[in-house]
Design an enzyme around this catalytic site. Structure first.
Site, PDB file in Angstrom:
ATOM      1  N   PHE A 124      -1.181 -26.463 -35.550  1.00 34.52           N
ATOM      2  CA  PHE A 124      -1.932 -24.729 -34.510  1.00 34.52           C
ATOM      3  C   PHE A 124      -2.937 -25.541 -33.482  1.00 34.52           C
ATOM      4  O   PHE A 124      -4.186 -26.204 -34.281  1.00 34.52           O
ATOM      5  CB  PHE A 124      -2.374 -23.661 -35.514  1.00 34.52           C
ATOM      6  N   ASP A 166      -8.244 -32.449 -34.428  1.00 39.32           N
ATOM      7  CA  ASP A 166      -8.531 -31.418 -33.664  1.00 39.32           C
ATOM      8  C   ASP A 166      -9.478 -30.900 -35.561  1.00 39.32           C
ATOM      9  O   ASP A 166      -8.428 -30.876 -36.192  1.00 39.32           O
ATOM     10  CB  ASP A 166      -7.158 -30.462 -33.599  1.00 39.32           C
ATOM     11  N   LYS A 193     -15.411 -23.318 -33.188  1.00 43.47           N
ATOM     12  CA  LYS A 193     -15.568 -21.990 -34.284  1.00 43.47           C
ATOM     13  C   LYS A 193     -17.385 -22.451 -35.198  1.00 43.47           C
ATOM     14  O   LYS A 193     -18.128 -21.108 -34.473  1.00 43.47           O
ATOM     15  CB  LYS A 193     -14.700 -22.465 -35.432  1.00 43.47           C
TER      16      LYS A 193
HETATM   17  C1  PLP Z   1      -8.489 -21.765 -34.026  1.00 49.24           C
HETATM   18  C2  PLP Z   1      -8.128 -22.865 -34.126  1.00 49.24           C
HETATM   19  C3  PLP Z   1      -8.419 -23.873 -32.631  1.00 49.24           C
HETATM   20  C4  PLP Z   1      -8.095 -22.079 -31.332  1.00 49.24           C
HETATM   21  O1  PLP Z   1      -9.112 -21.942 -31.427  1.00 49.24           O
HETATM   22  P1  PLP Z   1      -9.702 -20.631 -30.788  1.00 49.24           P
HETATM   23  O2  PLP Z   1     -11.299 -20.570 -30.560  1.00 49.24           O
HETATM   24  O3  PLP Z   1      -9.391 -19.334 -31.331  1.00 49.24           O
HETATM   25  O4  PLP Z   1      -8.701 -20.820 -28.800  1.00 49.24           O
HETATM   26  C5  PLP Z   1      -7.248 -24.860 -32.423  1.00 49.24           C
HETATM   27  N1  PLP Z   1      -6.805 -25.306 -33.476  1.00 49.24           N
HETATM   28  C6  PLP Z   1      -7.139 -25.154 -34.686  1.00 49.24           C
HETATM   29  C7  PLP Z   1      -7.313 -26.185 -36.129  1.00 49.24           C
HETATM   30  C8  PLP Z   1      -7.796 -23.843 -35.291  1.00 49.24           C
HETATM   31  O5  PLP Z   1      -7.980 -23.353 -36.177  1.00 49.24           O
END
Ligand code: PLP
Length: 405
Positions: free
Chosen positions: A146, A231, A260
């Site tokens: 994700f 990520d 985040k």
């Molecule tokens: C939440 C998340 C995203 C996307 O972040 P948004 O601020 O919702 O665009 C990307 N990668 C990971 C691992 C995430 O948990």
């Protein structure tokens, strides 16, 4: 039903049902106030927030130091665009670089923008520095990943629902099974520019890769001159009991993607971190964002980062998380298949024979605990990292009751 008997919650839920796009399936709770690990709904019920907005609230709701920084900045300047400089962005990026050990940072707002930034940077690095022929660059990602919701990013998702109806998709991505270093070795070729991965998959169901996977990925990327792109939008900033999840294997990626909790639960703030070798491929006009690096975001980001570091949230999380995972594993439940995770990023996997996780989340809600299922079978526990042991004990007690029957 008349208005005196209808709860505020019911009328607000009906309103959202009528006016909102139906792209979420939230728990039926309408929150109006939050403080620390606690939130209150419009009918006055108190709940413990065990989701933390998918780890965007690591510092808790309305952390006083972050609110103070936001208020102070609101009094001075909120937005310049990148057409001008502002006095907050430079210090923010310097502090980010000092905390992460990277030479440069590119500020954005949401996580998916930071992922897109990383993709563009690594592709351009592939063409300008590595010498990949035009439009041949490949990025390897993992099954069950994700990384956000843009059309490019969902194009390399293995989740059918994330893609269905949204094509055609951006080419240039390959998938390997998560945690499989041999598959990674086999997938790399001379046009590979990056390997994009989560050091612990969050939305994919709190999936921990085999020990040593990150180290092997680092070795392969170094050997083949491929950018290791971590990520850490969800795993970063203390969540797994280290400042970054890659720290568990003492691995330094080439590209670090954060978001985040960088906004301290107040404001969307994200960043893509890398050394100058990568970041210098961007020249004026290549990439940008109207709001990225704005002074309000930068002031909030500085405070959010300072709270993580000054309050030792990574170390706290390591201790509390280890204790909490062990206690969860010790629950004698006919429904639990496995408890997995690191720090305070924990998944309780419900056996298929016990149905899906959602009814367990609803039962927890009735006991004052807000947790959300992910991937049907997994209850995710990811409280704010400022949680105390006493508060975790309350969560544990409620969880025991829900899982034991
Ligand atoms: C939440 C998340 C995203 C996307 O972040 P948004 O601020 O919702 O665009 C990307 N990668 C990971 C691992 C995430 O948990």
């Amino acid at each position: 039903m008349n208005d005196t008997t209808a709860s505020k919650t019911e009328s607000l839920l009906a309103e959202v049902d009528q006016y909102s796009a139906h792209n979420y399936h939230p728990l039926p709770v309408v929150i109006e106030r939050g403080e620390g690990v606690w939130v209150w709904d419009v009918d006055g019920n108190r709940y413990m927030d065990m989701l933390s907005a998918y780890s965007a609230l690591n510092q808790g709701h309305r952390h006083p130091a972050i609110l103070a920084a936001a208020h102070a900045q609101l009094e001075k300047l909120t937005l310049t665009s990148r057409a001008f400089h502002n006095d907050q962005m430079g210090p923010f990026l310097r502090e980010l670089c000092q905390a992460t050990g990277f030479e440069c940072a590119l500020p954005m707002n949401t996580g998916m923008e930071a992922v897109e930034t990383a993709i563009k940077m690594v592709r351009k690095w592939g063409y300008k520095v590595k010498g990949v022929p035009a439009d041949q660059a490949e990025i390897i990602a993992c099954e069950n990943n994700f990384h956000g919701r843009t059309t490019t990013i969902v194009g390399f998702s293995s989740e059918e629902q994330y893609r269905d109806g949204f094509g055609p998709f951006t080419p240039g991505f390959k998938l390997i099974p998560y945690g499989d270093a041999e598959a990674l070795a086999a997938a790399i070729n001379e046009n590979t520019v990056g390997f994009l991965f989560e050091p612990l998959q969050g939305e994919g169901g709190v999936v921990v890769p085999p020990d040593g996977f990150i180290t092997k990925a680092r070795e392969l990327c170094t050997q083949h001159r491929v950018a290791l792109m971590a990520d850490e939008i969800q795993t970063g900033l203390g969540r797994t009991g280290r400042l970054f999840c890659c720290d568990w294997e003492a691995v330094r990626p080439d590209v670090l993607i954060i978001g985040k909790a960088l906004g301290g639960g107040v404001y969307p703030v994200s960043a893509t971190m890398a050394d100058a070798e990568f970041m210098n491929v961007f020249t004026p006009g290549d990439h940008g964002s109207t709001f990225g690096g704005n002074p309000l975001a930068a002031a909030i980001g500085r405070a959010a980062l300072r709270v993580i570091l000054d309050e030792g949230l990574s170390e706290r999380t390591d201790q509390l998380g280890t204790w909490f995972i062990n206690e969860l594993r010790a629950i004698n439940s006919p429904h639990v298949q496995e408890v997995r995770g690191k720090g305070l990023m924990i998944g309780v996997v419900i056996k298929e024979s016990s149905g899906i996780a959602r009814p367990f989340c609803e039962a927890l809600q009735a006991r004052g605990i807000l947790a959300k299922e992910t991937h049907h079978q997994v209850i995710r526990f990811a409280p704010p990292l400022i949680i105390t042991q006493e508060e975790l004990e309350f969560a544990l007690e409620q969880t025991r009751k829900v899982l034991s029957v």
